[in-house]
Structures are given as C-alpha cells and as structure tokens.
Design an enzyme around this catalytic site. Structure first.
Site, mmCIF file in Angstrom:
data_model
loop_
_atom_site.group_PDB
_atom_site.id
_atom_site.type_symbol
_atom_site.label_atom_id
_atom_site.label_comp_id
_atom_site.label_asym_id
_atom_site.label_seq_id
_atom_site.Cartn_x
_atom_site.Cartn_y
_atom_site.Cartn_z
ATOM 1 N N ARG A 3 20.858 -23.674 -7.615
ATOM 2 C CA ARG A 3 22.102 -23.295 -8.297
ATOM 3 C C ARG A 3 21.856 -22.815 -9.715
ATOM 4 N NH1 ARG A 3 22.175 -28.008 -6.157
ATOM 5 N NH2 ARG A 3 22.247 -29.175 -8.103
ATOM 6 N N THR A 12 18.151 -41.088 0.767
ATOM 7 C CA THR A 12 18.354 -40.213 -0.388
ATOM 8 C C THR A 12 19.603 -39.365 -0.204
ATOM 9 O OG1 THR A 12 15.990 -40.101 -0.856
ATOM 10 C CG2 THR A 12 17.342 -38.321 -1.720
ATOM 11 N N GLU A 16 0.823 -1.206 0.000
ATOM 12 C CA GLU A 16 0.000 0.000 0.000
ATOM 13 C C GLU A 16 0.861 1.262 0.000
ATOM 14 O OE1 GLU A 16 -2.051 -2.940 2.893
ATOM 15 O OE2 GLU A 16 -0.050 -2.563 2.074
ATOM 16 N N GLY A 21 13.262 -39.401 0.063
ATOM 17 C CA GLY A 21 12.903 -40.456 -0.846
ATOM 18 C C GLY A 21 11.476 -40.945 -0.714
ATOM 19 N N LEU A 53 20.724 -29.730 -2.554
ATOM 20 C CA LEU A 53 19.492 -29.123 -2.066
ATOM 21 C C LEU A 53 19.543 -27.598 -2.090
ATOM 22 C CD1 LEU A 53 18.634 -31.495 0.935
ATOM 23 C CD2 LEU A 53 17.898 -31.652 -1.449
#
Length: 356
Positions: free
Chosen positions: A211, A200, A52, A288, A208
């Site tokens: 990139r 995993t 706003e 996983g 994770l």
C-alpha cells in the site's frame, strides 16, 4: 573490451524490470561498437519484447549500419522458442550481430543451450560465463524455479534487540520504524506471493498488500486450518487474490481460493508444489514464529531478511534462530538493523555489491 563493465550495465538495466517480469527473468542488454554503447534495452514487463529486441530497437537509425560489427551483451542466453514473443536468437542472426557475450545459460527447458546453438549456427561468436555468479544471484528466483522446481523462498521477520519476536500474549507490537515498513511493502511488489500463519492472520489482521509503494500486488496465502478467520478480516478484501489453505474444503469465492491440505510435515512441500504448478516464482513468508520455524526446520528456505529493532521486551515469544545460514550483509534502516542471510545449502550465492 572490458566484458565485466558492460555486463554490469546489463544487470542495472535488468533491475528496471524488477517486480514486473515474472514468470520471466529480469534481463538487460547492451550493444557495443568498438567500446562505445550504441544501444541499450531491458525486459520491461511480462509479455513485452525481450531485452535483446528492446536493445536493437533503441539503436539510432544513423548507427544501424554498425550492428553487424557490434557485440551484444546480455545477462541471460537469448531465447530460442516462440512464446509471448518470437525467438531473440533468430533476430540476432537476422541482424548479423558479430558477437554475443552472455552471463548465464537459460535453464528453461525450451531454451537450455538452444539459443547459443542457434547463434553459433548463424555465424555469431559466443562468449559465456561472464559474471556468471552475479547474474545467477540477480535471477535467483527464476533459476530456483526452473532447477529446484519450487519458488524461491524468503523468510522475513522483525525482532527486538533482545531477540523477542512478539509479546507473550501475541498482541500486535510494532518493533521497527516507518522506513522498515516501507521497505517491506516494496519487497511485496517484487515477490509473487506473501504468506502468514493462522495465528498471525487472526491476531494482527494483516492486509498483506503493498500500500505504501506503487507496484504489483502479491498473491496472499493464509493458513486457516479450521476456517476460523472472520470474513471481515482484510485478507478477504478485493485488493489481491488470496489462497486460504485449510483442512476442510476446496473451492473459490470471488478472488478467494480455498485449498484443502493435510496440516502435517507434508503441508509446506505440497504448498510449494502447488505454487510451482501455478507459475509463482517466489514467496516471502512474514510470520508467525511457528510458521517461520517450520520452514527453517525443513530447510525449506533460500534467504532470510531479519530486522532488529532498538527496543527490548525482556519476555515474550523468541524469534526464530538461523543455524544453516551465511550472513550476506548488515545495514542500517534508520534506527533498525537489517541482516540479509542466505541458506548455506543454497546454490545461489550472494555476491558483494549486488542488490537484494
């Protein structure tokens, strides 16, 4: 005036702040005089001025005298409290805006109707509920956090055309194409945290991080029950903060935080509570299969994003199966198919044409 048209413009403006506003919501604002837009703004990033105020500051000096005869459209109730910035509702009263049109009231306990009350006390006409469901979807992370007291949970996985999640030996196998990978990196910049299970993390050694896309890095969460992950694995690098959830110890080493928890049915709820207390609005779970199945079994999910590749494996680890889900839409990502699903029990409904 067409309220829907101007509110849709607020949505488009709000999305410009995607990935940068949390734990605040995404908000856009449009100031309209006799059907003509004279100001636009949005919340650019956490700590910056709200939509706003950004909108009012963007009104040309030559048109500032029109503000008291104008209508401000905003997708979320103007704030009524002092936080990183002064209350937006007070500023709107000071500017003597004629009318404010709002999509959603703010569930945050320090606002929750107080902004609307301030506007009305200041003599401003207020209209609410314009494209309310669409606006709720836009800020579903924020609404989930404040109403359900946990982060908004997205499950993500890739599967072959014959429903296989990974080879039987759990070796790394690329199912999707390059553009699908790019899209996943984009999603990581938009969510507060990303999570994987221990198997995993051990087998795939994922970074994770985002990139391939410029943006904010998510918190990395890894389940490592017995602290068996080698410290040479990428989740221990300095690219982002990492939580290692385990059964043995608490503590911190640099950017790596160790959290001890019981690895039973309470694990996920306890972890979601810790994320809530730490102000993380959203979580994307990338595997996983066992971890994804645990979220599904407990009904602890809001949205699922499922890539289906064109290849087949015939045998291997079956992909998770969605049962309590509504298909929002399917789309093609090069040679892959991306399905977006919403939990049938979720209060946040996907509205046709809205972005994910």
């Amino acid at each position: 005036m067409d309220h829907n048209e101007f509110m849709a413009q607020c949505f488009s403006l709000a999305l410009r702040g995607r990935g940068f506003t949390a734990p605040n919501p995404m908000v856009g604002a449009v100031l309209v005089y006799k059907g003509v837009v004279i100001g636009m703004g949005w919340h650019h990033k956490y700590g910056a001025r709200h939509a706003e105020i950004d909108c009012l500051e963007n009104v040309d000096e030559a048109e500032r005298h029109l503000v008291p005869e104008s209508t401000l459209y905003v997708n979320l109730e103007p704030c009524a409290h002092h936080g990183k910035t002064p209350p937006c509702a007070e500023r709107l009263v000071q500017e003597k805006v004629k009318e404010v049109v709002i999509a959603n009231t703010d569930p945050f306990e320090q606002v929750n109707g107080r902004g609307i009350e301030l506007l009305k006390q200041g003599g401003i006409a207020v209209t609410t509920g314009i494209l309310e469901k669409e606006a709720s979807w836009l800020n579903r992370r924020f609404f989930c956090f404040h109403t359900l007291k946990r982060p908004y949970i997205i499950l993500k996985w890739a599967q072959t055309a014959d429903g296989i999640f990974a080879p039987a030996d759990r070796s790394r196998h690329q199912i999707t194409g390059g553009y699908s990978q790019l899209l996943v990196h984009k999603w990581r910049t938009e969510e507060a945290a990303v999570m994987v299970g221990g198997t995993t993390a051990m087998n795939d050694n994922p970074q994770l991080t985002a990139r391939l896309i410029q943006g904010r890095q998510p918190l990395r969460i890894v389940l490592d029950r017995r602290l068996q992950l080698p410290h040479t694995h990428d989740v221990f690098d300095k690219a982002a903060t990492t939580w290692i959830v385990n059964e043995q110890r608490d503590g911190q080493q640099g950017n790596v935080h160790y959290f001890r928890a019981a690895f039973d049915r309470t694990l996920l709820p306890v972890l979601m509570q810790r994320l809530y207390e730490s102000q993380f609005l959203s979580l994307i779970v990338e595997g996983g299969a066992a971890l994804l199945d645990s979220f599904l079994e407990q009904g602890l999910w809001d949205e699922a994003r499922v890539f289906t590749g064109s290849q087949k494996l015939v045998t291997g680890i079956p992909a998770p199966v969605l049962t309590e889900a509504n298909l929002a839409f399917n789309t093609f990502v090069e040679q892959d198919t991306l399905g977006i699903f919403v939990n049938k029990n979720s209060p946040f409904t996907y509205m046709q044409g809205m972005e994910i």
